[in-house]
Motif scaffolding. Structure first.
Motif, mmCIF file in Angstrom:
data_model
loop_
_atom_site.group_PDB
_atom_site.id
_atom_site.type_symbol
_atom_site.label_atom_id
_atom_site.label_comp_id
_atom_site.label_asym_id
_atom_site.label_seq_id
_atom_site.Cartn_x
_atom_site.Cartn_y
_atom_site.Cartn_z
ATOM 1 N N LYS B 189 0.847 -1.192 0.000
ATOM 2 C CA LYS B 189 0.000 0.000 0.000
ATOM 3 C C LYS B 189 0.882 1.239 0.000
ATOM 4 C CE LYS B 189 -3.784 -2.104 2.640
ATOM 5 N NZ LYS B 189 -3.101 -3.392 2.985
ATOM 6 N N GLY B 190 0.556 2.168 -0.872
ATOM 7 C CA GLY B 190 1.325 3.397 -0.930
ATOM 8 C C GLY B 190 0.581 4.401 -1.768
ATOM 9 N N ASN B 191 1.062 5.613 -1.787
ATOM 10 C CA ASN B 191 0.365 6.668 -2.515
ATOM 11 C C ASN B 191 1.350 7.769 -2.862
ATOM 12 O OD1 ASN B 191 -1.620 8.243 -3.600
ATOM 13 N ND2 ASN B 191 -2.613 8.735 -1.657
ATOM 14 N N TRP B 192 1.008 8.510 -3.893
ATOM 15 C CA TRP B 192 1.780 9.704 -4.220
ATOM 16 C C TRP B 192 1.124 10.900 -3.554
ATOM 17 C CZ3 TRP B 192 6.340 10.235 -6.799
ATOM 18 C CH2 TRP B 192 6.848 9.066 -7.377
ATOM 19 N N VAL B 193 1.926 11.672 -2.841
ATOM 20 C CA VAL B 193 1.417 12.940 -2.353
ATOM 21 C C VAL B 193 1.908 13.987 -3.337
ATOM 22 C CG1 VAL B 193 1.407 14.584 -0.466
ATOM 23 C CG2 VAL B 193 1.377 12.134 0.000
ATOM 24 N N GLU B 194 0.962 14.441 -4.156
ATOM 25 C CA GLU B 194 1.343 15.347 -5.229
ATOM 26 C C GLU B 194 1.575 16.754 -4.699
ATOM 27 O OE1 GLU B 194 -1.407 13.403 -5.743
ATOM 28 O OE2 GLU B 194 -0.524 12.022 -7.206
ATOM 29 N N GLU B 195 2.517 17.358 -5.320
ATOM 30 C CA GLU B 195 2.651 18.794 -5.164
ATOM 31 C C GLU B 195 2.537 19.337 -6.577
ATOM 32 O OE1 GLU B 195 6.455 18.703 -3.353
ATOM 33 O OE2 GLU B 195 5.595 17.628 -1.639
ATOM 34 N N PHE B 196 1.518 20.142 -6.802
ATOM 35 C CA PHE B 196 1.412 20.767 -8.108
ATOM 36 C C PHE B 196 2.218 22.059 -8.072
ATOM 37 C CE2 PHE B 196 -2.101 17.856 -8.500
ATOM 38 C CZ PHE B 196 -2.009 17.482 -9.822
ATOM 39 N N ASP B 197 3.185 22.109 -8.952
ATOM 40 C CA ASP B 197 4.043 23.279 -9.055
ATOM 41 C C ASP B 197 3.310 24.277 -9.961
ATOM 42 O OD1 ASP B 197 6.062 25.076 -9.366
ATOM 43 O OD2 ASP B 197 7.537 23.646 -10.132
ATOM 44 N N LYS B 198 2.781 25.339 -9.344
ATOM 45 C CA LYS B 198 1.973 26.307 -10.083
ATOM 46 C C LYS B 198 2.863 27.413 -10.631
ATOM 47 C CE LYS B 198 -2.335 28.963 -9.507
ATOM 48 N NZ LYS B 198 -3.430 29.282 -8.563
ATOM 49 N N ARG B 199 2.793 27.633 -11.921
ATOM 50 C CA ARG B 199 3.624 28.660 -12.557
ATOM 51 C C ARG B 199 2.748 29.557 -13.438
ATOM 52 N NH1 ARG B 199 9.212 25.437 -14.205
ATOM 53 N NH2 ARG B 199 9.348 24.247 -12.268
ATOM 54 N N THR B 200 3.346 30.609 -13.943
ATOM 55 C CA THR B 200 2.619 31.507 -14.834
ATOM 56 C C THR B 200 3.358 31.569 -16.167
ATOM 57 O OG1 THR B 200 1.958 32.778 -12.903
ATOM 58 C CG2 THR B 200 1.632 33.824 -15.043
ATOM 59 N N ASN B 201 2.628 31.396 -17.253
ATOM 60 C CA ASN B 201 3.300 31.394 -18.562
ATOM 61 C C ASN B 201 3.533 32.832 -19.046
ATOM 62 O OD1 ASN B 201 1.019 32.347 -19.899
ATOM 63 N ND2 ASN B 201 0.484 30.383 -20.844
ATOM 64 N N PRO B 202 4.310 33.003 -20.114
ATOM 65 C CA PRO B 202 4.640 34.363 -20.563
ATOM 66 C C PRO B 202 3.403 35.194 -20.944
ATOM 67 C CG PRO B 202 6.078 32.750 -21.617
ATOM 68 C CD PRO B 202 5.019 31.973 -20.898
ATOM 69 N N MET B 203 2.273 34.510 -21.187
ATOM 70 C CA MET B 203 1.033 35.245 -21.499
ATOM 71 C C MET B 203 0.235 35.560 -20.227
ATOM 72 S SD MET B 203 2.218 33.496 -24.190
ATOM 73 C CE MET B 203 1.624 31.800 -24.172
ATOM 74 N N GLY B 204 0.795 35.229 -19.083
ATOM 75 C CA GLY B 204 0.142 35.575 -17.826
ATOM 76 C C GLY B 204 -0.849 34.544 -17.322
ATOM 77 N N LYS B 205 -0.867 33.392 -17.966
ATOM 78 C CA LYS B 205 -1.830 32.364 -17.593
ATOM 79 C C LYS B 205 -1.172 31.318 -16.675
ATOM 80 C CE LYS B 205 -5.211 29.291 -19.546
ATOM 81 N NZ LYS B 205 -5.814 29.343 -18.208
ATOM 82 N N ASP B 206 -1.925 30.925 -15.634
ATOM 83 C CA ASP B 206 -1.392 29.920 -14.707
ATOM 84 C C ASP B 206 -1.406 28.530 -15.323
ATOM 85 O OD1 ASP B 206 -1.012 31.803 -12.739
ATOM 86 O OD2 ASP B 206 -2.951 31.403 -11.768
ATOM 87 N N TYR B 207 -0.402 27.739 -14.989
ATOM 88 C CA TYR B 207 -0.421 26.323 -15.349
ATOM 89 C C TYR B 207 0.257 25.530 -14.241
ATOM 90 C CZ TYR B 207 4.435 27.019 -16.877
ATOM 91 O OH TYR B 207 5.770 27.321 -16.927
ATOM 92 N N TYR B 208 0.150 24.224 -14.340
ATOM 93 C CA TYR B 208 0.685 23.357 -13.292
ATOM 94 C C TYR B 208 1.607 22.290 -13.865
ATOM 95 C CZ TYR B 208 -3.304 25.078 -10.551
ATOM 96 O OH TYR B 208 -4.216 25.855 -9.894
ATOM 97 N N TRP B 209 2.636 21.950 -13.078
ATOM 98 C CA TRP B 209 3.414 20.740 -13.332
ATOM 99 C C TRP B 209 3.094 19.767 -12.202
ATOM 100 C CZ3 TRP B 209 5.936 19.657 -17.661
ATOM 101 C CH2 TRP B 209 6.467 20.683 -18.444
ATOM 102 N N LEU B 210 2.842 18.517 -12.558
ATOM 103 C CA LEU B 210 2.635 17.492 -11.539
ATOM 104 C C LEU B 210 3.984 17.027 -10.988
ATOM 105 C CD1 LEU B 210 0.853 15.418 -10.059
ATOM 106 C CD2 LEU B 210 0.978 13.974 -12.080
ATOM 107 N N SER B 211 4.134 17.131 -9.670
ATOM 108 C CA SER B 211 5.296 16.485 -9.058
ATOM 109 C C SER B 211 4.827 15.900 -7.737
ATOM 110 C CB SER B 211 6.436 17.479 -8.856
ATOM 111 O OG SER B 211 6.085 18.415 -7.873
ATOM 112 N N GLY B 212 5.705 15.338 -6.999
ATOM 113 C CA GLY B 212 5.253 14.772 -5.735
ATOM 114 C C GLY B 212 6.196 13.711 -5.245
ATOM 115 N N LYS B 213 5.859 13.173 -4.087
ATOM 116 C CA LYS B 213 6.712 12.103 -3.575
ATOM 117 C C LYS B 213 5.868 10.907 -3.142
ATOM 118 C CE LYS B 213 7.254 13.650 1.194
ATOM 119 N NZ LYS B 213 6.626 14.977 1.240
ATOM 120 N N PHE B 214 6.487 9.730 -3.275
ATOM 121 C CA PHE B 214 5.804 8.492 -2.928
ATOM 122 C C PHE B 214 5.828 8.296 -1.420
ATOM 123 C CE2 PHE B 214 5.958 3.935 -1.957
ATOM 124 C CZ PHE B 214 4.742 3.560 -2.485
ATOM 125 N N VAL B 215 4.682 7.923 -0.863
ATOM 126 C CA VAL B 215 4.608 7.650 0.569
ATOM 127 C C VAL B 215 4.212 6.187 0.766
ATOM 128 C CG1 VAL B 215 3.515 8.310 2.737
ATOM 129 C CG2 VAL B 215 3.889 10.026 0.963
#
Lengths: 257, 257
Positions: B189-215
């Motif tokens: 049994k295990g799970n990923w605890v995601e951290e979404f890395d929130k950034r802003t693109n050059p047009m000013g729009k937010d986007y996310y990268w999925l990252s995280g660590k396995f627990v």
């Protein structure tokens, strides 16, 4: 603070699909609804997640109603991850996915984006349900599904299945009066026999379209396939521990030394 | 006709990945090898299939050797379907998928393209194995894996697991002499605890990268996670009946009427 349950709604046919619009309507009568769904159809995506591309999320209002809605550039599983980690201010009481346009019974569950979203919520310890209607067409008629979807959702909210259990609910494409009831069953054995339709493009290059037909390989009367064929709604409790426990001891006797 | 086994090789990192090139080399020493693999990396694709787009297949020869090779525009599951229905002249004796660059132990199995290919072969009644090395880098070192991969494959060819059983094999990233052996285990049994890395693109729009660590959520000593942490190769027999049998009877007592 509202005492109504917080309901996360998602799907794999995309946020504009009639199936999810129906589901949102039903859920608005039960609790506070937040929709996080793909911006375009994702059928056949299995349990895909976006590990190497960016995800965009837009707050939208597709139609009238009290629900909050977000459309997301990712897969159904991405939507659930994003909802839980970024968009919701508390853990939802339930996640409902669908109503899928088409069956997710039998082996279809493993290819299903609808169910992958529900499973993702299950992994997070959230009671969850995937709903599917046995009609693949975009203009499928969800009228007969409504009261059953509501009843099953309320039952899950009341009974709370064991952690990590997800319900896979399939609804036969029948008028309401012809639906005989709800049956709890196991996943029937079945398989797709593919026929790849081989064609040649205008540049002379061969390509394939995947098609095929489902073959029922199970004559048990306790399967989802059987229930659906006999006019029942099938409810299969699903889990994500894939270990084949029956085989563990046999394989331990193999000579890996 | 050759008496050597016919071996279907695929993966999800793409046909040029060092992991599959290693696997092909090993399989050439066991049988007749046909490779059908994605033309580009497909990690995180889960059990996706291509239902709404065309599939292209090209015969290629990526490096020297007796193997036949095809690269395909589809997902790992597509590759297996196409291989069986269109490209092979008989049913393969075994399907091997990998060697994946990165772990598919614990909950990772459900997101895994490597395992989806192996499962797809399992659905077709073909004994199959997914191999993964616990090193995500492209230049991972597969040297220590070689003899173990060969041994496990030969054992599966000899013992033939029950139909529909797929082996999920994970290999710790250790020098050969530090690998303590092979352990048959259950999915931890295990799970990923995601951290979404929130950034802003050059047009000013937010986007996310999925990252995280396995627990790791399992303190059993019979899990794949535990085996790997202790320097063993983990072998989990996997099946695709997702029914939660333990919960079936409980849910039958619910009031769905």
């Amino acid at each position: 603070m509202s005492k109504k349950p917080l309901i996360l709604v998602t799907n794999d046919d995309g946020i504009n699909a009639p199936g999810i619009r129906t589901l949102i309507g039903i859920m608005n009568s039960i609790g506070d609804v937040v929709v996080v769904a793909p911006d375009s159809p994702q059928s056949g995506m299995g349990h895909a997640i976006t590990v190497d591309a960016t995800l965009y999320v837009n707050k939208v209002q597709v139609d009238d109603g009290p629900q909050k809605e977000y459309r997301c550039s990712g897969t159904p599983a991405d939507c659930v991850k994003l909802a839980i980690r970024e968009l919701l201010d508390r853990k939802p009481d339930i996640c409902v996915s669908g109503i899928n346009h088409g069956s997710n019974s039998s082996i279809n569950v493993i290819y299903s984006g609808t169910m992958s979203a529900a499973v993702e919520a299950g992994i997070e310890g959230i009671p969850s349900i995937g709903f599917s209607l046995l009609d693949y067409s975009w203009d499928a008629n969800f009228e007969a599904s409504k009261s059953f979807v509501k009843r099953i959702t309320e039952e899950v909210l009341e009974n709370k299945p064991d952690t990590g259990i997800i319900l896979n609910v399939n609804i036969p494409n029948l008028p309401k009066d012809d639906i005989k009831g709800i049956k709890v069953c196991r996943q029937g054995k079945g398989n797709w026999v593919e026929e790849f339709d081989k064609r040649t493009n205008p540049m002379g290059k061969d390509y394939y379209w995947l098609s095929g037909k489902f073959v029922d390989l199970d004559n048990g009367d306790d399967t989802d396939t059987n229930a659906l064929e006999n006019g029942y709604i099938s409810v299969v409790p699903v889990q994500f521990d894939l270990t084949a426990y029956k085989t563990l001891e046999t394989i331990k006797t193999w000579n890996f030394k």
